[in-house]
Design an enzyme around this catalytic site. Structure first.
Site, PDB file in Angstrom:
ATOM      1  CE  LYS A  86     -17.851   3.806  -0.952  1.00 27.13           C
ATOM      2  NZ  LYS A  86     -19.281   4.212  -0.965  1.00 27.13           N
TER       3      LYS A  86
HETATM    4  C1  E4P Z   1     -21.723   1.810  -0.521  1.00 32.65           C
HETATM    5  O1  E4P Z   1     -20.867   2.360   0.103  1.00 32.65           O
HETATM    6  C2  E4P Z   1     -22.545   2.435  -1.543  1.00 32.65           C
HETATM    7  O2  E4P Z   1     -22.508   3.832  -1.338  1.00 32.65           O
HETATM    8  C3  E4P Z   1     -23.987   2.076  -1.516  1.00 32.65           C
HETATM    9  O3  E4P Z   1     -24.332   1.273  -0.420  1.00 32.65           O
HETATM   10  C4  E4P Z   1     -24.550   1.588  -2.830  1.00 32.65           C
HETATM   11  O4  E4P Z   1     -25.900   1.310  -2.635  1.00 32.65           O
HETATM   12  P1  E4P Z   1     -27.058   1.417  -3.721  1.00 32.65           P
HETATM   13  O5  E4P Z   1     -27.281   0.057  -4.258  1.00 32.65           O
HETATM   14  O6  E4P Z   1     -28.228   1.927  -2.933  1.00 32.65           O
HETATM   15  O7  E4P Z   1     -26.604   2.401  -4.756  1.00 32.65           O
END
Ligand code: E4P
Length: 221
Positions: A86
């Site tokens: 990622k």
């Molecule tokens: C996506 O892959 C992220 O890990 C995640 O959904 C971010 O979400 P949050 O807004 O709960 O931190």
């Protein structure tokens, strides 16, 4: 649609993997930091538990191009397939997405706050695009932006999949399923809220009670 779990909680992953058709698991540095376990332990746990056909997504921690590339190669080398890095869509991140794809690595473009950011990452070849739906809703119509993104990719014939992320409730997921989303990554609590309607257990209890009252047993035969 791919159903991905957004968590480092291995117990929750095991529970939901038994209940649902889980495509894989996403994490990010905050999720791993809050897990109470060392990163190596979390990643090792995922690799040991998940089947080879289930996908694992791990985020880079370094924020400069060289650091991202070093970590991208490391992450994607952890197992032979279905391992994705990622990469946030910063300037260095967009460069790294292009370079990682040129090396044949699996890439998810993350920390996306607009359809345009996502679209540019798609142009750079990202396999997955993760718009942060709930966080986008803090700035405007997050759901609408993601619906537009799905259309933008379709009309421009780009193969990247949208994996909508950062969900805080089941209705956000519901709306994007309806819009044709290719993948969602959801925290365990949101996944459970989609399958735990209280009416279901009430209905089952009523069937059992009625059967027992009529036939004096709780089995069919
Ligand atoms: C996506 O892959 C992220 O890990 C995640 O959904 C971010 O979400 P949050 O807004 O709960 O931190």
């Amino acid at each position: 649609m791919e159903l991905i779990l957004d968590t480092a909680d291995l117990d929750a992953i095991k529970e939901l993997d038994g209940l649902l058709d889980v495509t894989g698991v996403t994490t990010n540095p905050s999720i791993i930091a809050k897990s109470g376990h060392a990163p190596e332990e979390v990643i090792g746990g995922l690799v040991d538990y998940l089947r080879p056909d289930q996908k694992i997504f791990i985020q880079t921690v370094q924020t400069d191009f060289d650091g991202m590339m070093e970590e991208a190669r490391h992450i994607c080398g952890i197992r032979p397939e279905n391992m994705y890095v990622k990469i946030p869509v910063t300037h260095d991140g967009l460069r790294a997405i292009k370079a990682a794809k040129a090396e044949g690595l699996g890439v998810l473009a993350t920390a996306i706050y607009s359809a345009d950011e996502a679209f540019m990452a798609a142009m750079n070849g990202a396999d997955y695009l993760a718009p942060y739906v709930n966080r986008m809703c803090n700035y405007g119509d997050g759901i609408g932006q993601v619906v537009e993104l799905i259309e933008m990719l379709a009309v421009q014939d780009l193969p990247s999949k949208v994996v909508a992320a950062s969900f805080k409730n089941a209705d956000q997921v519901h709306q994007l399923i309806l819009a044709g989303i290719q993948a969602v990554t959801v925290p365990p609590a949101v996944a459970l809220s989609m399958i735990d309607h209280p009416g279901t257990q009430i209905a089952v209890d009523e069937f059992t009670t009625n059967w027992k009252t009529a036939f004096g047993r709780t089995t069919l035969a």
